[in-house]
Design a protein around this motif. Sequence first.
Motif, PDB file in Angstrom:
ATOM      1  N   ILE A  50       0.837  -1.197   0.000  1.00 18.12           N
ATOM      2  CA  ILE A  50       0.000   0.000   0.000  1.00 18.12           C
ATOM      3  C   ILE A  50       0.870   1.244   0.000  1.00 18.12           C
ATOM      4  O   ILE A  50       0.678   2.180  -0.775  1.00 18.12           O
ATOM      5  N   GLN A  51       1.850   1.269   0.910  1.00 19.89           N
ATOM      6  CA  GLN A  51       2.766   2.420   1.030  1.00 19.89           C
ATOM      7  C   GLN A  51       4.095   1.894   1.551  1.00 19.89           C
ATOM      8  O   GLN A  51       4.158   0.890   2.270  1.00 19.89           O
ATOM      9  N   SER A  69      11.626  11.311  -1.337  1.00 23.39           N
ATOM     10  CA  SER A  69      10.581  12.328  -1.510  1.00 23.39           C
ATOM     11  C   SER A  69       9.208  11.847  -1.085  1.00 23.39           C
ATOM     12  O   SER A  69       8.202  12.479  -1.404  1.00 23.39           O
ATOM     13  N   VAL A  70       9.122  10.686  -0.401  1.00 19.49           N
ATOM     14  CA  VAL A  70       7.842  10.154   0.043  1.00 19.49           C
ATOM     15  C   VAL A  70       7.241  11.067   1.101  1.00 19.49           C
ATOM     16  O   VAL A  70       7.935  11.825   1.783  1.00 19.49           O
ATOM     17  N   GLU A  71       5.904  10.999   1.246  1.00 20.32           N
ATOM     18  CA  GLU A  71       5.211  11.792   2.258  1.00 20.32           C
ATOM     19  C   GLU A  71       5.655  11.357   3.651  1.00 20.32           C
ATOM     20  O   GLU A  71       5.788  10.179   3.947  1.00 20.32           O
ATOM     21  N   ARG A  72       5.913  12.328   4.545  1.00 24.84           N
ATOM     22  CA  ARG A  72       6.452  12.052   5.876  1.00 24.84           C
ATOM     23  C   ARG A  72       5.361  11.561   6.808  1.00 24.84           C
ATOM     24  O   ARG A  72       4.191  11.950   6.698  1.00 24.84           O
ATOM     25  N   LEU A  73       5.793  10.707   7.734  1.00 21.99           N
ATOM     26  CA  LEU A  73       4.879  10.247   8.780  1.00 21.99           C
ATOM     27  C   LEU A  73       4.639  11.376   9.765  1.00 21.99           C
ATOM     28  O   LEU A  73       5.509  12.235   9.976  1.00 21.99           O
ATOM     29  N   PRO A  74       3.472  11.406  10.410  1.00 21.86           N
ATOM     30  CA  PRO A  74       3.220  12.454  11.416  1.00 21.86           C
ATOM     31  C   PRO A  74       4.146  12.243  12.635  1.00 21.86           C
ATOM     32  O   PRO A  74       4.610  11.126  12.883  1.00 21.86           O
ATOM     33  N   PRO A  75       4.401  13.313  13.390  1.00 22.56           N
ATOM     34  CA  PRO A  75       5.244  13.150  14.579  1.00 22.56           C
ATOM     35  C   PRO A  75       4.550  12.339  15.657  1.00 22.56           C
ATOM     36  O   PRO A  75       3.314  12.255  15.692  1.00 22.56           O
ATOM     37  N   GLY A  76       5.337  11.762  16.551  1.00 20.08           N
ATOM     38  CA  GLY A  76       4.784  10.993  17.648  1.00 20.08           C
ATOM     39  C   GLY A  76       4.288  11.908  18.758  1.00 20.08           C
ATOM     40  O   GLY A  76       4.350  13.141  18.681  1.00 20.08           O
ATOM     41  N   GLY A 112       4.672   5.557  17.971  1.00 19.74           N
ATOM     42  CA  GLY A 112       3.672   6.606  18.102  1.00 19.74           C
ATOM     43  C   GLY A 112       3.344   7.233  16.758  1.00 19.74           C
ATOM     44  O   GLY A 112       2.196   7.609  16.492  1.00 19.74           O
ATOM     45  N   ARG A 113       4.344   7.380  15.910  1.00 16.28           N
ATOM     46  CA  ARG A 113       4.095   7.955  14.585  1.00 16.28           C
ATOM     47  C   ARG A 113       3.207   7.036  13.751  1.00 16.28           C
ATOM     48  O   ARG A 113       2.330   7.511  13.005  1.00 16.28           O
ATOM     49  N   LEU A 114       3.426   5.721  13.850  1.00 19.50           N
ATOM     50  CA  LEU A 114       2.588   4.762  13.105  1.00 19.50           C
ATOM     51  C   LEU A 114       1.159   4.787  13.618  1.00 19.50           C
ATOM     52  O   LEU A 114       0.195   4.707  12.835  1.00 19.50           O
ATOM     53  N   ARG A 115       1.009   4.885  14.925  1.00 23.47           N
ATOM     54  CA  ARG A 115      -0.345   4.924  15.481  1.00 23.47           C
ATOM     55  C   ARG A 115      -1.084   6.168  14.996  1.00 23.47           C
ATOM     56  O   ARG A 115      -2.274   6.110  14.660  1.00 23.47           O
ATOM     57  N   ARG A 116      -0.415   7.302  14.991  1.00 23.69           N
ATOM     58  CA  ARG A 116      -1.066   8.528  14.539  1.00 23.69           C
ATOM     59  C   ARG A 116      -1.335   8.501  13.027  1.00 23.69           C
ATOM     60  O   ARG A 116      -2.279   9.132  12.546  1.00 23.69           O
ATOM     61  N   ALA A 117      -0.522   7.752  12.256  1.00 24.56           N
ATOM     62  CA  ALA A 117      -0.746   7.640  10.812  1.00 24.56           C
ATOM     63  C   ALA A 117      -1.784   6.585  10.476  1.00 24.56           C
ATOM     64  O   ALA A 117      -2.231   6.504   9.318  1.00 24.56           O
ATOM     65  N   GLY A 118      -2.178   5.771  11.441  1.00 18.82           N
ATOM     66  CA  GLY A 118      -3.197   4.742  11.210  1.00 18.82           C
ATOM     67  C   GLY A 118      -2.663   3.532  10.468  1.00 18.82           C
ATOM     68  O   GLY A 118      -3.439   2.775   9.877  1.00 18.82           O
ATOM     69  N   ILE A 119      -1.378   3.283  10.460  1.00 17.63           N
ATOM     70  CA  ILE A 119      -0.773   2.128   9.780  1.00 17.63           C
ATOM     71  C   ILE A 119      -0.752   0.984  10.781  1.00 17.63           C
ATOM     72  O   ILE A 119      -0.089   1.068  11.810  1.00 17.63           O
ATOM     73  N   ARG A 120      -1.446  -0.099  10.440  1.00 19.14           N
ATOM     74  CA  ARG A 120      -1.656  -1.174  11.399  1.00 19.14           C
ATOM     75  C   ARG A 120      -0.957  -2.469  11.031  1.00 19.14           C
ATOM     76  O   ARG A 120      -0.534  -3.206  11.907  1.00 19.14           O
ATOM     77  N   GLN A 121      -0.905  -2.789   9.713  1.00 20.24           N
ATOM     78  CA  GLN A 121      -0.328  -4.071   9.340  1.00 20.24           C
ATOM     79  C   GLN A 121       0.737  -3.859   8.279  1.00 20.24           C
ATOM     80  O   GLN A 121       0.637  -2.974   7.440  1.00 20.24           O
ATOM     81  N   GLY A 122       1.769  -4.672   8.407  1.00 22.80           N
ATOM     82  CA  GLY A 122       2.905  -4.541   7.522  1.00 22.80           C
ATOM     83  C   GLY A 122       4.138  -5.110   8.193  1.00 22.80           C
ATOM     84  O   GLY A 122       4.073  -5.899   9.147  1.00 22.80           O
ATOM     85  N   LEU A 138      10.096   0.319   5.728  1.00 18.18           N
ATOM     86  CA  LEU A 138       8.779   0.149   6.351  1.00 18.18           C
ATOM     87  C   LEU A 138       7.738  -0.048   5.241  1.00 18.18           C
ATOM     88  O   LEU A 138       7.574   0.822   4.375  1.00 18.18           O
ATOM     89  N   LEU A 139       7.044  -1.222   5.249  1.00 14.33           N
ATOM     90  CA  LEU A 139       6.055  -1.554   4.223  1.00 14.33           C
ATOM     91  C   LEU A 139       4.690  -1.700   4.864  1.00 14.33           C
ATOM     92  O   LEU A 139       4.529  -2.436   5.844  1.00 14.33           O
ATOM     93  N   GLU A 140       3.693  -0.954   4.324  1.00 13.94           N
ATOM     94  CA  GLU A 140       2.291  -1.136   4.725  1.00 13.94           C
ATOM     95  C   GLU A 140       1.644  -2.082   3.721  1.00 13.94           C
ATOM     96  O   GLU A 140       1.590  -1.791   2.521  1.00 13.94           O
ATOM     97  N   LEU A 141       1.170  -3.255   4.174  1.00 19.59           N
ATOM     98  CA  LEU A 141       0.685  -4.331   3.301  1.00 19.59           C
ATOM     99  C   LEU A 141      -0.816  -4.512   3.461  1.00 19.59           C
ATOM    100  O   LEU A 141      -1.385  -4.207   4.511  1.00 19.59           O
ATOM    101  N   GLU A 142      -1.413  -5.076   2.342  1.00 18.50           N
ATOM    102  CA  GLU A 142      -2.839  -5.401   2.409  1.00 18.50           C
ATOM    103  C   GLU A 142      -3.076  -6.623   3.271  1.00 18.50           C
ATOM    104  O   GLU A 142      -4.035  -6.680   4.035  1.00 18.50           O
TER     105      GLU A 142
END
Length: 773
Positions: A50-51, A69-76, A112-122, A138-142
């Motif tokens: 996914i990302q 140049s990928v979009e940055r994760l939100p801060p923790g 904390g950054r992953l939790r705020r970005a909503g990335i759960r599996q990968g 870091l890979l976000e997978l279906e």
Amino acid sequence: MAKSAKQSGAGRAAVGQELQELVRLAGEGVGRHELADALLRLTRSRPEVIQAYYLVWQAAAGTYAELGSVERLPPGQGDPLTASDAELHAQLTARGELGLAELRRLPCWLAGRLRRAGIRQGVALALELTPGEPGLLLLELEEPGSGLAGWLAQLLGAVLLLARQQLRPSPLLDADGEPSLLLDGDGRLLDRNRAALQLQQDCGVAGAGALLPVNHTPLLHACLQQRRAIGPVSVEVAGRILLWQFVPEPASGRVLARGRDASEQIRSEREAARASRLYRLITENTTDLISRHTPGGRFLDASPASWTLLGYWPEQLRGSDLKPLLHPDDLPLMREAREVLEQHGYHTLSYRLRHRDGSYRWFETASRAIRETYTGAVVEIVSVSRDITARVQGEEVRRRLAEVIEATTDLVLFIDRSGAITYLNQSARRTLGLDEGQDAPPLAALLDAGDLHRLLDSGLPCAERSGVWESDMRLHPPGGADSLPVSLVLLAHASAGEAGYFSLVARDMTERELRETQMRHHQDELAHTARLVTLGELASGIAHEINQPLAAVVNYASASQRYLQQVADDPQAASRVAQGLERITAHANHAAEVIRRLRAFLRKEPRRLQALDAAALAREAVRLCAWEAGNSRVAIVEVLPDNLPPVYVDRVLLEQVLLNLLRNAIDANREAHPHAASTIRLQAALEADGQQLSISVEDQGPGVSEEALAHIFTPFYTSKADGLGLGLSMSRSIVEGFGGELLARRQPGGLCLVCRLPVAARGEAAEPLQQQQ
């Protein structure tokens, strides 16, 4: 089915293209961000992804940061200054792969950054995009259970290994025993050998770049531009000192950084430089003269102290001979010193050197011989010389003082705080009858108990406070010899130890005591002669005082005889005879009193000090000169209280002083008022301190000038035409013998003479005047 197969084939083609692009970019040595973008495009070409994010480990901050140049994760959550991914870095280093569900539960900033970005599996994969620079993919997978993670890790590892192998400049890199790094023109690490990897692990740094100097990028640019090697350049890492040499490859735009651990060498050089600076600092600033000489005595070098000590700069001494500077009497010492240095290698001696101004100064020199390694011959002499002129002069002064102390006729004793005698000079030993080497007797055997108590209890504290204490005592030599009067001076001295010491300087006052006795005898003789002269001057008044009662006695005796003849005829004649006899007795007693006073005044006997009533003595002196005062129309006004304390004096001598002062006042009044009445004021009073009693005589005479007042007590100085000028001088000597003083003050209407006398001890009553006489 056909369509699905077609799509799958298209996906594989896209993956192949992205993989080729990644290999190409890695081979060209592009920047980290461009290489990270190629990696992310490769991973996102898979439909399961996914990302994707690539994060590099920042050792200084302790966190992971995105590349590309990928979009940055939100801060923790929480304070970014306290953020840490250390736990995650440790887990990935140990395992290489970590599921996102497990990662989100770790106490780290990225969770904390992953939790705020909503990335759960990968999955998170440990991956070094650049050699020596840890990071993670870091890979976000279906679907979390897909086999993409293992496949991608193997694929990327093989791709990066292939790229690095293509970039190896030489198979000799791994064979180099020193740490070596292959860098591109911007300082990015392309490869490293095993020695560099081992050094990185030993220093505990995350990336190989941390081993290089902070300015290695400008050095690389300069190395490539100038087409020459640069170095060595030092850097300190984890307590080690590394030296790096940068060698350029202009054709490929790469630089080989070759280093070595030079910690021991550089520290040794630094210690040697520090020791050299310290030696130079000591040499240039010490007050001692440090010099080098040939075995023959020629100067090789000298420290700057030569200017202060000898008046020559080191440049002036180099090459010159020492002998011209030596005192002629000390030349044999230098020959002896040369022999001792040849035999023993070390020698210390004291001698004199001539200063540039021509004066000689004492030096103490410690010299050491420097020998040739193989033959043992003396090739050089190193000397340290100290100016001891002040010390030698001080020792000479102390030696002379010791000779003076031993030769003086005064008795010199050293005592400690307890009063024990520690030293006696020769004069003290002779006076006390002690042989050389005989132990000194205790101080208690030499002094009376009262004198010893006064010395220890009063003298020692006083000497410690003011440095000196003086007193007169009697010294009793052991063995029963006669005691001798001494004038004692106690001095306190400081010593190098904690406790000081005291010196007693005692001068034999036997001769002085004899002279004082003789002087007092002569003074008493002179005083007696002066009293005889005074009596001659008062003869008229004395004759009048005696003739008057005698004439009355004759008259009353004649009248009594007549009354006795009339007793038979006149009954009252007997009572008149009795009355005449009473008056004859009274006048006879009056004449006897006058004669008694004269005899007491003229009495010649040893001086005797006692407590006496000063007011009664003053009244007796007034009676002796009363006729002279009345004949000169001078009235003596007495202000003599009866409650004055007694004074400690000799009766006759004080009466002579007061009579002299009164007669001088009568003469002054008679001179100023020859035909008129005048007064003299005789007054006695206790001084304010309560320790002295003053008796003053104020006249109404012409007074004296300031110049005459300064000489009024000088012997043979007088303003009278027929005077000898001894009265006031003798009176002052008598009063000072009592411990008092005689002063003169000018007044608007005459002169005032004040006699101050010491008051007797408290509780001592004055003796009755009749008993005294």
